[in-house]
Design a protein around this motif. Sequence first.
Motif, PDB file in Angstrom:
ATOM      1  N   PHE A 139       0.812  -1.223   0.000  1.00  0.00           N
ATOM      2  CA  PHE A 139       0.000   0.000   0.000  1.00  0.00           C
ATOM      3  C   PHE A 139       0.845   1.273   0.000  1.00  0.00           C
ATOM      4  CE2 PHE A 139      -2.193   2.988   3.042  1.00  0.00           C
ATOM      5  CZ  PHE A 139      -3.229   3.382   2.196  1.00  0.00           C
ATOM      6  N   HIS A 144      -0.565   3.832  -9.094  1.00  0.00           N
ATOM      7  CA  HIS A 144      -1.807   3.066  -8.912  1.00  0.00           C
ATOM      8  C   HIS A 144      -1.567   1.854  -8.027  1.00  0.00           C
ATOM      9  CE1 HIS A 144      -4.261   5.477 -11.544  1.00  0.00           C
ATOM     10  NE2 HIS A 144      -3.246   5.531 -12.385  1.00  0.00           N
ATOM     11  N   ASN A 145      -2.450   1.688  -7.055  1.00  0.00           N
ATOM     12  CA  ASN A 145      -2.328   0.670  -6.021  1.00  0.00           C
ATOM     13  C   ASN A 145      -3.500  -0.293  -6.049  1.00  0.00           C
ATOM     14  OD1 ASN A 145      -0.023   0.730  -4.272  1.00  0.00           O
ATOM     15  ND2 ASN A 145      -0.616   2.792  -3.682  1.00  0.00           N
ATOM     16  N   ARG A 147      -6.643  -2.400  -4.247  1.00  0.00           N
ATOM     17  CA  ARG A 147      -7.748  -1.899  -3.419  1.00  0.00           C
ATOM     18  C   ARG A 147      -7.737  -2.443  -1.996  1.00  0.00           C
ATOM     19  NH1 ARG A 147     -11.258   0.938  -6.378  1.00  0.00           N
ATOM     20  NH2 ARG A 147     -11.117   0.769  -8.665  1.00  0.00           N
ATOM     21  N   GLU A 149      -5.291  -2.362   0.229  1.00  0.00           N
ATOM     22  CA  GLU A 149      -4.545  -1.492   1.137  1.00  0.00           C
ATOM     23  C   GLU A 149      -3.716  -2.273   2.151  1.00  0.00           C
ATOM     24  OE1 GLU A 149      -6.866   1.680   2.770  1.00  0.00           O
ATOM     25  OE2 GLU A 149      -7.687   2.268   0.825  1.00  0.00           O
ATOM     26  N   LEU A 222      -3.427   8.300  -0.708  1.00  0.00           N
ATOM     27  CA  LEU A 222      -4.130   7.478  -1.694  1.00  0.00           C
ATOM     28  C   LEU A 222      -5.525   8.037  -1.904  1.00  0.00           C
ATOM     29  CD1 LEU A 222      -3.357   4.773  -3.197  1.00  0.00           C
ATOM     30  CD2 LEU A 222      -4.978   3.682  -1.653  1.00  0.00           C
ATOM     31  N   THR A 223      -5.867   8.286  -3.174  1.00  0.00           N
ATOM     32  CA  THR A 223      -7.154   8.898  -3.465  1.00  0.00           C
ATOM     33  C   THR A 223      -7.740   8.339  -4.760  1.00  0.00           C
ATOM     34  OG1 THR A 223      -8.320  11.019  -3.601  1.00  0.00           O
ATOM     35  CG2 THR A 223      -6.189  10.859  -4.739  1.00  0.00           C
ATOM     36  N   LYS A 225     -10.211   6.404  -5.331  1.00  0.00           N
ATOM     37  CA  LYS A 225     -10.445   4.966  -5.257  1.00  0.00           C
ATOM     38  C   LYS A 225     -11.607   4.521  -6.138  1.00  0.00           C
ATOM     39  CE  LYS A 225      -8.724   4.859  -0.509  1.00  0.00           C
ATOM     40  NZ  LYS A 225      -9.037   4.532   0.899  1.00  0.00           N
ATOM     41  N   GLU A 226     -12.555   5.441  -6.394  1.00  0.00           N
ATOM     42  CA  GLU A 226     -13.691   5.092  -7.243  1.00  0.00           C
ATOM     43  C   GLU A 226     -13.280   4.866  -8.691  1.00  0.00           C
ATOM     44  OE1 GLU A 226     -15.077   7.540  -3.802  1.00  0.00           O
ATOM     45  OE2 GLU A 226     -13.448   7.623  -5.252  1.00  0.00           O
ATOM     46  N   PRO A 229      -7.366   3.490  -7.550  1.00  0.00           N
ATOM     47  CA  PRO A 229      -6.628   4.073  -6.421  1.00  0.00           C
ATOM     48  C   PRO A 229      -5.230   4.521  -6.831  1.00  0.00           C
ATOM     49  CG  PRO A 229      -7.705   2.019  -5.787  1.00  0.00           C
ATOM     50  CD  PRO A 229      -7.842   2.128  -7.265  1.00  0.00           C
ATOM     51  N   ARG A 231      -1.697   6.905  -5.430  1.00  0.00           N
ATOM     52  CA  ARG A 231      -1.027   7.660  -4.371  1.00  0.00           C
ATOM     53  C   ARG A 231      -0.353   8.869  -4.985  1.00  0.00           C
ATOM     54  NH1 ARG A 231      -0.010   7.086   0.651  1.00  0.00           N
ATOM     55  NH2 ARG A 231      -0.582   4.882   0.708  1.00  0.00           N
ATOM     56  N   TYR A 245     -14.797  15.619  -3.377  1.00  0.00           N
ATOM     57  CA  TYR A 245     -15.408  14.640  -2.488  1.00  0.00           C
ATOM     58  C   TYR A 245     -16.342  15.328  -1.495  1.00  0.00           C
ATOM     59  CZ  TYR A 245     -12.522  10.669  -3.972  1.00  0.00           C
ATOM     60  OH  TYR A 245     -11.940   9.649  -4.694  1.00  0.00           O
TER      61      TYR A 245
END
Length: 313
Positions: A139, A144-145, A147, A149, A222-223, A225-226, A229, A231, A245
Motif C-alpha cells: 500500500f 496506482h495501487n 484496493r 490497502e 491514496l485517493t 479509489k472510485e 486508487p 497515491r 469529495y
Amino acid sequence: MQNRITTLFGIEYPIIQAGMIWASGWRLASAVSNAGGLGLIGAGSMYPEVLREHIQKCQQATEKPFGVNVPMLYPDIDKLMEIIVELKVKIVFTSAGNPRTWTNYLKENGVTVVHVVSSVKFALKAQEAGVDAVVAEGFEAGGHNGRDETTTLTLIPAVHEKINIPLIAAGGIATGSAMLAVMILGADGVQVGSRFVASEEASSHQLFKEKVVEAGEGDTHLTLKELAPVRLLKNKFYNDVQAAYAQGYGVEELKNLLGRARAKRGMFEGDLEEGELEIGQVSALIHDIKPAAEIIADMMQEFNEAKDKLAHL
C-alpha cells in the motif's frame, strides 16, 4: 550475491527498477542494468513506436539484461507485445490485468514473465497462470495501487507463505536496510520505484524530482479509489479532488475533474500545481537526486552493513 532472482534474470544484485510512467525510459533502464540491477522501460506512457525506439536505444546502451513493464489495460497492447517479441526483449513485467492473457504468448517466445500483484489471491492466480515470478506491491507504493490497502510488511510474508515461485517485494523500499527487511520476510529481491524517480537518468521533470526530494512524512495520500486508487503528492490538484469529495462528486464528475494526461502534465511536464504527482510514501526518505549507479551502490552498501549489524545482535 546470487539467489533465485539474480539467477532468473542474470543480474548481479536483486534490485529491479520499477517501470514507471513518465520516468522509466531507456536512459534509466540502461543505467540500472549497467550498474548490476535490472532496468525496466515503462511502456505505460509510450506509443508503440516510442517503445520501439526506447528498446533499440537501450539495447545499444547496455549489454546487460533489461526488461519492459506493460500495463495490460493499455489500449494498443497487441502492438506493444509484437514489438517486444520482434526486438527479442527477454524480460517482461505485466501489471493491471489478468496474467493469463499474455503469459503463454510471451513464454512461447522465450520471454521471462513477471506479474505485479497486491494480494495473496492475485499472487496465486499469477502463479497458476505460469509466470516466472511475482512482484507483491504494498500500500505504501506510489502510483496506482491495489484496493486491499495491505502494507508491504504484511503482504510479503503472506504471499511468501502461499507461493513457490520467486517473490519480489515492492512498496516503501528505497534503502538497503528496507531491502534486507523484506528479504528476511521472504522476498528474493526488491522492486524500487520512487528512489529511481529522483535519479539523474529518470525522464521525469526536474521540478518533479525536486518536489519528491522536498516531500516529508504525510505528504502523499491514496485517493480516487472510485476510479483507480492512486497515491499522489498533495498539491492543488489533490486539494481539488478532496474538495470534489466534500461536494459529493460521483464517478463521472471525478473522471471529468481528472481529465486526460494529468499525470504527464505533472510528472513529465513539471506542472506542480495542476498535474498528478504520483510517488510513494518513501519519498519522505529520499533527500537527493543522484545517478542510478550511485543509488544501487548505496543500497548494496547499506544492505551489507545492516546484515553485518544483524549478525552481531
